[in-house]
Design a protein around this motif. Structure first.
Motif, PDB file in Angstrom:
ATOM      1  N   VAL A  80      18.404  62.617 -25.653  1.00 42.21           N
ATOM      2  CA  VAL A  80      17.359  62.366 -26.649  1.00 42.21           C
ATOM      3  C   VAL A  80      17.845  62.609 -28.076  1.00 42.21           C
ATOM      4  N   VAL A  81      18.816  63.503 -28.229  1.00 38.90           N
ATOM      5  CA  VAL A  81      19.283  63.882 -29.573  1.00 38.90           C
ATOM      6  C   VAL A  81      20.174  62.824 -30.224  1.00 38.90           C
ATOM      7  N   LEU A  82      20.548  61.789 -29.460  1.00 32.56           N
ATOM      8  CA  LEU A  82      21.504  60.811 -29.977  1.00 32.56           C
ATOM      9  C   LEU A  82      20.918  59.955 -31.096  1.00 32.56           C
ATOM     10  N   LYS A  83      19.584  59.839 -31.143  1.00 31.34           N
ATOM     11  CA  LYS A  83      18.951  59.054 -32.196  1.00 31.34           C
ATOM     12  C   LYS A  83      18.320  59.994 -33.213  1.00 31.34           C
ATOM     13  N   GLU A  84      18.675  59.768 -34.465  1.00 28.23           N
ATOM     14  CA  GLU A  84      18.125  60.608 -35.536  1.00 28.23           C
ATOM     15  C   GLU A  84      16.592  60.550 -35.555  1.00 28.23           C
ATOM     16  N   GLU A  85      16.075  59.364 -35.280  1.00 22.62           N
ATOM     17  CA  GLU A  85      14.621  59.177 -35.258  1.00 22.62           C
ATOM     18  C   GLU A  85      13.970  60.108 -34.235  1.00 22.62           C
ATOM     19  N   ASN A  86      14.619  60.241 -33.067  1.00 22.43           N
ATOM     20  CA  ASN A  86      14.077  61.123 -32.026  1.00 22.43           C
ATOM     21  C   ASN A  86      14.058  62.576 -32.484  1.00 22.43           C
ATOM     22  N   VAL A  87      15.149  62.993 -33.146  1.00 20.74           N
ATOM     23  CA  VAL A  87      15.232  64.394 -33.580  1.00 20.74           C
ATOM     24  C   VAL A  87      14.119  64.674 -34.591  1.00 20.74           C
ATOM     25  N   ALA A  88      13.879  63.733 -35.498  1.00 17.93           N
ATOM     26  CA  ALA A  88      12.798  63.911 -36.478  1.00 17.93           C
ATOM     27  C   ALA A  88      11.445  64.006 -35.758  1.00 17.93           C
ATOM     28  N   LEU A  89      11.246  63.175 -34.744  1.00 21.07           N
ATOM     29  CA  LEU A  89       9.979  63.204 -33.990  1.00 21.07           C
ATOM     30  C   LEU A  89       9.829  64.547 -33.275  1.00 21.07           C
ATOM     31  N   LEU A  90      10.923  65.025 -32.667  1.00 23.33           N
ATOM     32  CA  LEU A  90      10.870  66.314 -31.950  1.00 23.33           C
ATOM     33  C   LEU A  90      10.537  67.440 -32.917  1.00 23.33           C
ATOM     34  N   SER A 134      31.157  64.883 -26.798  1.00 24.57           N
ATOM     35  CA  SER A 134      30.677  63.919 -27.800  1.00 24.57           C
ATOM     36  C   SER A 134      29.272  64.273 -28.287  1.00 24.57           C
ATOM     37  N   ARG A 135      28.493  64.961 -27.465  1.00 23.76           N
ATOM     38  CA  ARG A 135      27.119  65.267 -27.874  1.00 23.76           C
ATOM     39  C   ARG A 135      26.971  66.606 -28.590  1.00 23.76           C
ATOM     40  N   ASP A 136      27.987  67.436 -28.462  1.00 24.19           N
ATOM     41  CA  ASP A 136      27.873  68.786 -29.000  1.00 24.19           C
ATOM     42  C   ASP A 136      27.347  68.837 -30.444  1.00 24.19           C
ATOM     43  N   PRO A 137      27.910  68.026 -31.372  1.00 23.57           N
ATOM     44  CA  PRO A 137      27.409  68.082 -32.753  1.00 23.57           C
ATOM     45  C   PRO A 137      25.935  67.689 -32.864  1.00 23.57           C
ATOM     46  N   SER A 140      23.834  70.716 -31.639  1.00 25.58           N
ATOM     47  CA  SER A 140      23.845  71.830 -32.597  1.00 25.58           C
ATOM     48  C   SER A 140      23.000  71.501 -33.811  1.00 25.58           C
ATOM     49  N   LYS A 141      23.102  70.262 -34.271  1.00 25.67           N
ATOM     50  CA  LYS A 141      22.368  69.874 -35.482  1.00 25.67           C
ATOM     51  C   LYS A 141      20.853  69.888 -35.242  1.00 25.67           C
ATOM     52  N   ALA A 142      20.435  69.509 -34.038  1.00 26.97           N
ATOM     53  CA  ALA A 142      19.003  69.407 -33.761  1.00 26.97           C
ATOM     54  C   ALA A 142      18.362  70.777 -33.488  1.00 26.97           C
ATOM     55  N   ALA A 143      19.175  71.755 -33.079  1.00 23.75           N
ATOM     56  CA  ALA A 143      18.607  73.004 -32.536  1.00 23.75           C
ATOM     57  C   ALA A 143      18.177  74.011 -33.604  1.00 23.75           C
ATOM     58  N   ASP A 144      16.998  74.605 -33.398  1.00 21.31           N
ATOM     59  CA  ASP A 144      16.573  75.733 -34.225  1.00 21.31           C
ATOM     60  C   ASP A 144      17.036  77.046 -33.598  1.00 21.31           C
ATOM     61  N   TYR A 145      17.308  77.005 -32.299  1.00 17.92           N
ATOM     62  CA  TYR A 145      17.717  78.209 -31.575  1.00 17.92           C
ATOM     63  C   TYR A 145      18.451  77.749 -30.321  1.00 17.92           C
ATOM     64  N   ALA A 146      19.419  78.549 -29.860  1.00 19.84           N
ATOM     65  CA  ALA A 146      20.169  78.134 -28.669  1.00 19.84           C
ATOM     66  C   ALA A 146      20.311  79.281 -27.679  1.00 19.84           C
ATOM     67  N   VAL A 147      20.234  78.950 -26.406  1.00 17.75           N
ATOM     68  CA  VAL A 147      20.417  79.940 -25.342  1.00 17.75           C
ATOM     69  C   VAL A 147      21.445  79.396 -24.355  1.00 17.75           C
ATOM     70  N   ASP A 148      22.474  80.189 -24.062  1.00 22.10           N
ATOM     71  CA  ASP A 148      23.461  79.794 -23.063  1.00 22.10           C
ATOM     72  C   ASP A 148      22.964  80.261 -21.696  1.00 22.10           C
ATOM     73  N   THR A 149      22.666  79.310 -20.824  1.00 24.58           N
ATOM     74  CA  THR A 149      22.084  79.654 -19.524  1.00 24.58           C
ATOM     75  C   THR A 149      23.150  79.831 -18.433  1.00 24.58           C
ATOM     76  N   SER A 150      24.445  79.747 -18.817  1.00 23.82           N
ATOM     77  CA  SER A 150      25.513  79.786 -17.809  1.00 23.82           C
ATOM     78  C   SER A 150      25.390  81.003 -16.882  1.00 23.82           C
TER      79      SER A 150
END
Ligand code: S3P
Length: 170
Positions: A80-90, A134-137, A140-150
């Motif tokens: 979902v994060v691949l489109k800037e429009e989606n990130v703005a909507l989220l 390829s998706r990592d950036p 990271s750009k979309a996230a307000d907070y991150a949790v590693d669930t590993s």
């Protein structure tokens, strides 16, 4: 209040999302489930018959329909994060929480599942590494907070998100 979960396939968005929703007394929504309901067919079928670009279009339309609702936890498809429009909507729906996990953990969690069209390739493990990189950036750009669930149970991950949410609203 709403909470959005983003992240790659197999990071636990669905399991953590259900727990968050029940702890916070919110509804649980999942973009893939909403898409399947609107389309009347499975994600795999949409990819196979109409291709990924069509799926992405429906995904964006689905996010638009959520703008007027409140009190839900939203689990999103991994791309979902691949489109800037989606990130703005989220971001207009609520805080965006990224769930992450190591590629070998992701592979272990999803290797026996059959409903992930992007991983139906000869070497799914290598594919996970490649797509994650390829998706990592974007994540990271979309996230307000991150949790590693590993190394976390879904319960522990949900607890961490609730603590973050409470510290933010105090
Ligand atoms: C996708 C992830 C899937 C689903 C679709 C595409 C992706 O959702 O939206 O198969 O691009 O990573 P999950 O992350 O819920 O498996």
């Amino acid at each position: 209040m709403n909470i959005i979960l983003i992240g790659f396939m197999g990071v636990g968005k669905s399991a953590v999302g259900h727990l968050l929703a029940s702890e916070l007394e919110l509804n649980f929504l999942d973009t893939d489930e909403l898409i399947e309901k609107t389309e009347g067919r499975k994600i795999g079928e949409i990819f196979a018959l109409d291709g990924e670009p069509y799926f992405r279009q429906v995904e964006t339309e689905t996010l638009k329909t959520l703008q007027d609702y409140d009190n839900f936890v939203l689990s999103t498809g991994g791309g979902v994060v691949l489109k800037e429009e989606n990130v703005a909507l989220l971001k207009s729906i609520g805080p965006v929480v990224l769930l992450k996990a190591d590629s070998d953990i992701i592979y272990g969690r999803i290797k026996n599942e059959k409903h992930r069209p992007l991983l139906e390739v000869a070497d799914p493990k290598a594919e996970i590494v490649k797509i994650l990189e390829s998706r990592d950036p974007y994540y990271s750009k979309a996230a307000d907070y991150a949790v590693d669930t590993s190394k976390l149970t879904p319960e522990a991950a949900a607890k961490e998100i609730i603590e973050w949410q409470r510290s933010k609203s105090n």
